[in-house]
Design a protein around this motif. Structure first.
Motif, mmCIF file in Angstrom:
data_model
loop_
_atom_site.group_PDB
_atom_site.id
_atom_site.type_symbol
_atom_site.label_atom_id
_atom_site.label_comp_id
_atom_site.label_asym_id
_atom_site.label_seq_id
_atom_site.Cartn_x
_atom_site.Cartn_y
_atom_site.Cartn_z
ATOM 1 N N LEU A 1 0.835 -1.202 0.000
ATOM 2 C CA LEU A 1 0.000 0.000 0.000
ATOM 3 C C LEU A 1 0.870 1.251 0.000
ATOM 4 C CD1 LEU A 1 -2.673 1.514 0.154
ATOM 5 C CD2 LEU A 1 -2.647 1.138 2.642
ATOM 6 N N LEU A 2 1.897 1.251 0.803
ATOM 7 C CA LEU A 2 2.803 2.398 0.859
ATOM 8 C C LEU A 2 3.441 2.642 -0.512
ATOM 9 C CD1 LEU A 2 4.232 4.611 2.445
ATOM 10 C CD2 LEU A 2 5.907 2.898 3.168
ATOM 11 N N GLN A 3 3.878 1.585 -1.165
ATOM 12 C CA GLN A 3 4.469 1.730 -2.495
ATOM 13 C C GLN A 3 3.466 2.292 -3.498
ATOM 14 O OE1 GLN A 3 5.846 -2.330 -2.836
ATOM 15 N NE2 GLN A 3 7.954 -1.758 -2.303
ATOM 16 N N LYS A 4 2.219 1.846 -3.405
ATOM 17 C CA LYS A 4 1.156 2.349 -4.285
ATOM 18 C C LYS A 4 0.932 3.841 -4.052
ATOM 19 C CE LYS A 4 -3.824 1.828 -5.007
ATOM 20 N NZ LYS A 4 -4.351 2.964 -4.262
ATOM 21 N N LEU A 5 0.866 4.245 -2.790
ATOM 22 C CA LEU A 5 0.648 5.652 -2.466
ATOM 23 C C LEU A 5 1.808 6.522 -2.951
ATOM 24 C CD1 LEU A 5 -0.769 5.185 1.147
ATOM 25 C CD2 LEU A 5 -2.065 5.798 -0.908
ATOM 26 N N ILE A 6 3.018 6.031 -2.775
ATOM 27 C CA ILE A 6 4.197 6.779 -3.222
ATOM 28 C C ILE A 6 4.170 6.939 -4.741
ATOM 29 C CG2 ILE A 6 6.710 6.670 -3.458
ATOM 30 C CD1 ILE A 6 6.722 5.416 -0.621
ATOM 31 N N LYS A 7 3.801 5.873 -5.441
ATOM 32 C CA LYS A 7 3.732 5.946 -6.906
ATOM 33 C C LYS A 7 2.714 6.996 -7.335
ATOM 34 C CE LYS A 7 2.991 3.230 -11.039
ATOM 35 N NZ LYS A 7 2.634 1.946 -11.629
ATOM 36 N N GLU A 8 1.555 7.029 -6.680
ATOM 37 C CA GLU A 8 0.533 8.031 -6.996
ATOM 38 C C GLU A 8 1.080 9.440 -6.804
ATOM 39 O OE1 GLU A 8 -3.038 7.381 -4.743
ATOM 40 O OE2 GLU A 8 -3.308 5.357 -5.538
ATOM 41 N N LEU A 9 1.814 9.634 -5.716
ATOM 42 C CA LEU A 9 2.378 10.962 -5.442
ATOM 43 C C LEU A 9 3.461 11.322 -6.450
ATOM 44 C CD1 LEU A 9 2.554 10.758 -1.552
ATOM 45 C CD2 LEU A 9 1.095 12.299 -2.895
ATOM 46 N N GLU A 10 4.290 10.360 -6.815
ATOM 47 C CA GLU A 10 5.387 10.623 -7.743
ATOM 48 C C GLU A 10 4.896 10.939 -9.152
ATOM 49 O OE1 GLU A 10 9.063 8.112 -5.782
ATOM 50 O OE2 GLU A 10 7.843 7.121 -7.320
ATOM 51 N N GLU A 11 3.750 10.390 -9.513
ATOM 52 C CA GLU A 11 3.211 10.674 -10.841
ATOM 53 C C GLU A 11 2.830 12.139 -10.987
ATOM 54 O OE1 GLU A 11 0.080 7.808 -11.330
ATOM 55 O OE2 GLU A 11 1.491 6.199 -11.796
ATOM 56 N N GLY A 12 2.481 12.777 -9.879
ATOM 57 C CA GLY A 12 2.208 14.210 -9.895
ATOM 58 C C GLY A 12 0.909 14.639 -10.546
ATOM 59 N N ASN A 13 -0.019 13.714 -10.720
ATOM 60 C CA ASN A 13 -1.286 14.032 -11.386
ATOM 61 C C ASN A 13 -2.432 14.306 -10.427
ATOM 62 O OD1 ASN A 13 -0.021 13.603 -13.868
ATOM 63 N ND2 ASN A 13 -0.484 11.424 -13.820
ATOM 64 N N LEU A 14 -2.177 14.283 -9.139
ATOM 65 C CA LEU A 14 -3.242 14.461 -8.154
ATOM 66 C C LEU A 14 -3.501 15.938 -7.890
ATOM 67 C CD1 LEU A 14 -2.155 11.804 -5.493
ATOM 68 C CD2 LEU A 14 -3.926 11.557 -7.221
ATOM 69 N N PRO A 15 -4.766 16.300 -7.711
ATOM 70 C CA PRO A 15 -5.060 17.659 -7.250
ATOM 71 C C PRO A 15 -4.456 17.859 -5.858
ATOM 72 C CG PRO A 15 -7.084 16.487 -7.875
ATOM 73 C CD PRO A 15 -5.973 15.508 -7.926
ATOM 74 N N LEU A 16 -4.202 19.090 -5.488
ATOM 75 C CA LEU A 16 -3.515 19.387 -4.239
ATOM 76 C C LEU A 16 -4.188 18.735 -3.033
ATOM 77 C CD1 LEU A 16 -1.277 20.822 -2.730
ATOM 78 C CD2 LEU A 16 -2.751 22.857 -2.632
ATOM 79 N N ASP A 17 -5.494 18.854 -2.898
ATOM 80 C CA ASP A 17 -6.188 18.271 -1.739
ATOM 81 C C ASP A 17 -6.007 16.759 -1.687
ATOM 82 O OD1 ASP A 17 -7.065 20.748 -0.930
ATOM 83 O OD2 ASP A 17 -9.096 20.516 -1.736
ATOM 84 N N LYS A 18 -6.136 16.096 -2.823
ATOM 85 C CA LYS A 18 -5.968 14.637 -2.882
ATOM 86 C C LYS A 18 -4.508 14.267 -2.598
ATOM 87 C CE LYS A 18 -6.821 10.321 -4.227
ATOM 88 N NZ LYS A 18 -7.013 9.354 -3.192
ATOM 89 N N ALA A 19 -3.571 15.059 -3.091
ATOM 90 C CA ALA A 19 -2.149 14.794 -2.850
ATOM 91 C C ALA A 19 -1.832 14.901 -1.366
ATOM 92 C CB ALA A 19 -1.281 15.750 -3.657
#
Length: 82
Positions: free
Chosen positions: A19-37
């Motif tokens: 799960l931690l790796q998945k969350l980090i990947k989501e953050l590294e992609e940089g496509n999340l809106p600020l609130d979601k990030a």
């Protein structure tokens, strides 16, 4: 987003790490809106704390076998990180 108070504490270390790796990947992609990030970052920090806690608990349980003198008896000693 998961309910961290209940779900992550009950996860295995391997599941929490995945799960931690998945969350980090989501953050590294940089496509999340600020609130979601920010929420994802907070969740990642909480999951990393759970992983760390599980590792610390495992470390306390690990013992190493050492030869006890010339008679070749074995004994258990607490594991210490170098």
């Amino acid at each position: 987003m998961i309910d961290m108070a209940t779900d992550t504490e009950n996860m295995s270390f391997e599941d929490a790490l995945a799960l931690l790796q998945k969350l980090i990947k989501e953050l590294e992609e940089g496509n999340l809106p600020l609130d979601k990030a920010l929420k994802t970052f907070q969740e990642a920090v909480a999951v990393s704390r759970v992983c760390n806690k599980k590792l610390e608990m495992a470390q306390e349980e690990v013992k190493k076998i050492v030869v006890n003198g010339e008679d070749s008896d074995y004994k258990l000693e607490d594991f210490e990180c170098q």
